[in-house]
Enzyme design. Structure first.
Site, short mmCIF file in Angstrom:
data_model
loop_
_atom_site.label_atom_id
_atom_site.label_comp_id
_atom_site.label_asym_id
_atom_site.label_seq_id
_atom_site.Cartn_x
_atom_site.Cartn_y
_atom_site.Cartn_z
N ALA A 1 0.86 -1.19 0.00
CA ALA A 1 0.00 0.00 0.00
C ALA A 1 0.88 1.23 0.00
O ALA A 1 2.06 1.17 0.35
CB ALA A 1 -0.89 0.02 1.25
N THR B 1 -6.48 -1.13 8.04
CA THR B 1 -6.16 -0.23 9.14
C THR B 1 -7.40 0.18 9.92
O THR B 1 -8.51 0.22 9.36
CB THR B 1 -5.47 1.03 8.58
OG1 THR B 1 -5.40 2.04 9.58
CG2 THR B 1 -6.26 1.62 7.40
N ASP B 2 -7.19 0.57 11.20
CA ASP B 2 -8.31 1.08 12.00
C ASP B 2 -8.78 2.46 11.51
O ASP B 2 -9.86 2.92 11.87
CB ASP B 2 -7.93 1.15 13.48
CG ASP B 2 -6.71 2.01 13.78
OD1 ASP B 2 -6.12 2.59 12.84
OD2 ASP B 2 -6.35 2.12 14.98
N GLU B 3 -7.97 3.10 10.65
CA GLU B 3 -8.32 4.46 10.21
C GLU B 3 -9.57 4.48 9.33
O GLU B 3 -10.13 5.55 9.09
CB GLU B 3 -7.16 5.09 9.45
CG GLU B 3 -5.95 5.30 10.31
CD GLU B 3 -4.93 6.23 9.68
OE1 GLU B 3 -5.27 6.90 8.69
OE2 GLU B 3 -3.80 6.27 10.18
N TYR C 1 -5.55 8.74 2.31
CA TYR C 1 -5.02 7.40 2.63
C TYR C 1 -6.13 6.51 3.18
O TYR C 1 -6.39 5.42 2.66
CB TYR C 1 -3.87 7.49 3.65
CG TYR C 1 -3.58 6.18 4.33
CD1 TYR C 1 -3.05 5.10 3.62
CD2 TYR C 1 -3.86 5.99 5.69
CE1 TYR C 1 -2.82 3.86 4.24
CE2 TYR C 1 -3.61 4.78 6.33
CZ TYR C 1 -3.10 3.71 5.60
OH TYR C 1 -2.87 2.50 6.21
N LYS D 1 -7.97 3.06 1.67
CA LYS D 1 -7.96 1.78 2.39
C LYS D 1 -9.39 1.31 2.64
O LYS D 1 -9.70 0.12 2.50
CB LYS D 1 -7.21 1.91 3.73
CG LYS D 1 -5.70 2.09 3.61
CD LYS D 1 -4.99 0.91 2.95
CE LYS D 1 -5.00 -0.35 3.80
NZ LYS D 1 -4.14 -1.41 3.16
P1 NAD Z 1 5.12 0.66 4.15
O1 NAD Z 1 4.84 1.94 3.47
O2 NAD Z 1 6.23 0.56 5.13
O3 NAD Z 1 5.35 -0.51 3.06
C1 NAD Z 1 4.58 -0.61 1.92
C2 NAD Z 1 5.28 -1.57 0.96
O4 NAD Z 1 4.44 -1.73 -0.20
C3 NAD Z 1 6.64 -1.07 0.46
O5 NAD Z 1 7.59 -2.10 0.48
C4 NAD Z 1 6.36 -0.63 -0.97
O6 NAD Z 1 7.49 -0.74 -1.84
C5 NAD Z 1 5.25 -1.60 -1.37
N1 NAD Z 1 4.40 -1.07 -2.45
C6 NAD Z 1 3.82 0.15 -2.52
N2 NAD Z 1 3.14 0.27 -3.67
C7 NAD Z 1 3.27 -0.92 -4.32
C8 NAD Z 1 2.78 -1.42 -5.55
N3 NAD Z 1 2.01 -0.67 -6.37
N4 NAD Z 1 3.11 -2.68 -5.93
C9 NAD Z 1 3.89 -3.46 -5.12
N5 NAD Z 1 4.39 -3.02 -3.95
C10 NAD Z 1 4.08 -1.77 -3.55
O7 NAD Z 1 3.72 0.25 4.83
P2 NAD Z 1 3.45 -0.53 6.21
O8 NAD Z 1 3.44 0.45 7.31
O9 NAD Z 1 4.32 -1.70 6.28
O10 NAD Z 1 1.94 -0.99 5.98
C11 NAD Z 1 1.67 -2.25 5.37
C12 NAD Z 1 0.17 -2.47 5.34
O11 NAD Z 1 -0.37 -2.45 6.64
C13 NAD Z 1 -0.59 -1.38 4.55
O12 NAD Z 1 -1.62 -2.00 3.84
C14 NAD Z 1 -1.16 -0.48 5.64
O13 NAD Z 1 -2.34 0.14 5.21
C15 NAD Z 1 -1.42 -1.49 6.75
N6 NAD Z 1 -1.38 -0.98 8.12
C16 NAD Z 1 -0.31 -0.25 8.57
C17 NAD Z 1 -0.26 0.15 9.91
C18 NAD Z 1 0.92 0.90 10.46
O14 NAD Z 1 0.90 1.30 11.62
N7 NAD Z 1 1.99 1.14 9.71
C19 NAD Z 1 -1.33 -0.16 10.76
C20 NAD Z 1 -2.42 -0.89 10.25
C21 NAD Z 1 -2.43 -1.30 8.95
O1 DAU Z 2 -3.75 3.56 12.73
C1 DAU Z 2 -3.07 2.83 11.77
C2 DAU Z 2 -2.29 3.77 10.87
O2 DAU Z 2 -1.18 4.24 11.64
C3 DAU Z 2 -1.81 3.10 9.59
O3 DAU Z 2 -2.91 2.77 8.80
C4 DAU Z 2 -0.88 4.03 8.79
O4 DAU Z 2 -0.34 3.35 7.67
C5 DAU Z 2 0.26 4.48 9.69
O5 DAU Z 2 1.09 5.39 9.02
C6 DAU Z 2 -0.30 5.11 10.97
O6 DAU Z 2 -0.97 6.35 10.65
P1 DAU Z 2 -0.77 7.67 11.57
O7 DAU Z 2 -1.10 8.84 10.74
O8 DAU Z 2 -1.41 7.50 12.89
O9 DAU Z 2 0.85 7.53 11.81
P2 DAU Z 2 2.05 8.58 11.82
O10 DAU Z 2 3.26 7.81 12.22
O11 DAU Z 2 2.11 9.37 10.56
O12 DAU Z 2 1.64 9.56 12.99
C7 DAU Z 2 1.30 9.09 14.30
C8 DAU Z 2 0.79 10.28 15.09
O13 DAU Z 2 1.90 11.17 15.34
C9 DAU Z 2 -0.24 11.11 14.36
O14 DAU Z 2 -1.16 11.62 15.34
C10 DAU Z 2 0.56 12.28 13.76
C11 DAU Z 2 1.63 12.48 14.79
N1 DAU Z 2 2.94 12.98 14.33
C12 DAU Z 2 3.53 12.36 13.26
C13 DAU Z 2 4.80 12.75 12.83
C14 DAU Z 2 5.46 12.10 11.65
C15 DAU Z 2 3.59 13.99 15.02
O15 DAU Z 2 3.05 14.54 16.01
N2 DAU Z 2 4.83 14.37 14.62
C16 DAU Z 2 5.46 13.80 13.55
O16 DAU Z 2 6.61 14.20 13.24
#
Ligand code: NAD
Ligand code: DAU
Length: 332
Positions: free
Chosen positions: A80, A121-123, A148, A152
């Site tokens: 994603a 995601t919970d979002e 975003y 999703k």
């Molecule tokens: P990330 O951005 O770290 O990794 C995304 C990966 O997908 C990368 O390796 C990227 O190269 C690959 N990618 C992007 N576009 C692509 C495409 N078109 N084809 C093939 N590969 C592609 O993301 P993450 O934080 O590891 O999140 C992974 C999944 O989990 C996502 O679906 C996200 O919505 C979900 N998620 C993330 C969180 C979080 O806290 N990070 C929480 C809940 C759910």
């Molecule tokens: O809830 C799940 C989601 O969590 C996933 O679906 C997303 O992929 C993941 O990126 C994450 O989303 P958030 O927007 O919550 O994550 P982020 O790390 O960008 O930010 C976390 C919180 O911190 C948010 O309230 C914004 C804040 N923030 C973020 C950055 C980068 C700051 O206050 N300062 C910062 O520099």
């Protein structure tokens, strides 16, 4: 189940899942990843070569996806565009990858009758008030607020429609905020850790009051593995570890454990439309599949994460300056 395809396996959660599942099973794993700015092939080093294959490619490439899907018993879909701030600057790649990419995968899974797990995601549920005792459940209404989360949410609905209309054998999981090793430095916790290591003060959006529900990435992996093995097709499972904390509290914890004063941070321009609070009720997953998180001590998980970034500077350093330049342009 013998062979699985993992999309997005070079990203943060995908690579942690691949390490986890290969260490806990004898599955053969093929990773399909486009290696965008967020993907890093180094995150997949050290895997057993006889059971692992990496394919560089786009999940929107129907021919490639069809061939790979025909070869496996299940697809676990992590790929994603994942960062809210980026989606506010340029939503287009989010529509392409999160919507068209998911569509391409479920069409292939439908053709080949392949089991499909969609990682979400919970979002998708929007946000909760800071003083609201409520938490998200599988029955919460979809109310995404950012480009975003809207894409999703759309991808979840596509999967649900394919289950109902075409009998796709799919499960969906919606997880809260992950932390742990291999997370890109654009995200909140690694950004602040690497800022502190570089002598830069952490940056809190707005007043830092927003609440996120933190879960260690390995607990997310074990939950996805449990759903893949025992989840009921057609069902959605929420994944969370009761880790609600305000952003300000997280930054204060990081500063103290890295030997700084707890108030050595700056408040910066807020994110437009910034969701206030996320909170997950994961009772269904715990009750029906017997899952439980192992990392219940957030402070211990944070210490280990700080140590990982201290010991893996060569992994994150190439991304750091460009990421900070992008943030400077956004007033963050
Ligand atoms: P990330 O951005 O770290 O990794 C995304 C990966 O997908 C990368 O390796 C990227 O190269 C690959 N990618 C992007 N576009 C692509 C495409 N078109 N084809 C093939 N590969 C592609 O993301 P993450 O934080 O590891 O999140 C992974 C999944 O989990 C996502 O679906 C996200 O919505 C979900 N998620 C993330 C969180 C979080 O806290 N990070 C929480 C809940 C759910
Ligand atoms: O809830 C799940 C989601 O969590 C996933 O679906 C997303 O992929 C993941 O990126 C994450 O989303 P958030 O927007 O919550 O994550 P982020 O790390 O960008 O930010 C976390 C919180 O911190 C948010 O309230 C914004 C804040 N923030 C973020 C950055 C980068 C700051 O206050 N300062 C910062 O520099």
């Amino acid at each position: 189940m013998q062979r699985i395809l993992v999309t997005g396996g070079a990203g943060f959660i995908g690579c942690n899942f691949v390490h986890y599942i290969m260490g806990h099973s004898s599955l053969h794993v093929t990773v399909l990843d486009k290696l965008t700015y967020a993907g890093n092939i180094e995150s997949l080093e050290g895997l057993p070569g006889t059971r692992f294959e990496f394919v560089k490619g786009d999940i929107c490439d129907a021919e490639l996806v069809d061939g790979l899907t025909s070869d496996v018993d299940a697809v676990v879909h992590f790929a994603a565009e994942s960062h809210n701030d980026n989606s506010l600057q340029d939503p287009r790649p989010f529509v392409d990858t999160n919507l068209v990419g998911t569509y391409t995968l479920i069409e292939a899974a439908r053709r080949h009758g392949t089991r499909f797990h969609h990682v979400s995601t919970d979002e998708v549920y929007g946000d909760l008030a800071l003083d609201d005792p409520a938490r998200f459940t599988e029955d919460s209404v979809y109310r995404p607020t950012s480009p975003y989360s809207a894409t999703k949410a759309g991808s979840d609905l596509l999967v649900r429609a394919w289950v109902r209309s075409f009998g796709l054998r799919a499960t969906i999981s919606n997880c809260s905020n992950n932390y742990g090793p291999y997370q890109h430095v654009e995200k909140f916790i690694p950004r602040q850790i690497t800022n502190i290591l570089d002598g830069i003060r952490p940056r809190l959006y707005g007043e830092g009051r927003n609440v996120r529900d933190w879960i260690h990435v390995e607990d997310h992996s074990s939950a996805v593995a449990a759903i893949l093995e025992h989840g009921k097709p057609g069902e959605t499972y929420l994944i969370g570890a009761d880790g609600e904390l305000s952003n300000r509290t997280v930054v204060e914890k990081l500063l103290v454990l890295m030997g700084k004063s707890p108030d050595a941070y700056d408040l910066v321009t807020d994110r437009p439309g910034h969701d206030l609070r996320y909170a997950i009720d994961s009772a269904k997953l715990r009750r029906e599949l017997g899952w439980a998180p192992r990392y219940s001590d957030f402070d211990a998980g944070l210490v280990a994460t700080v140590r990982w970034y201290q010991e893996h500077e060569s992994w994150w350093r190439p991304q750091k300056a460009g990421t900070e330049l992008k943030y400077a342009g956004q007033g963050h």
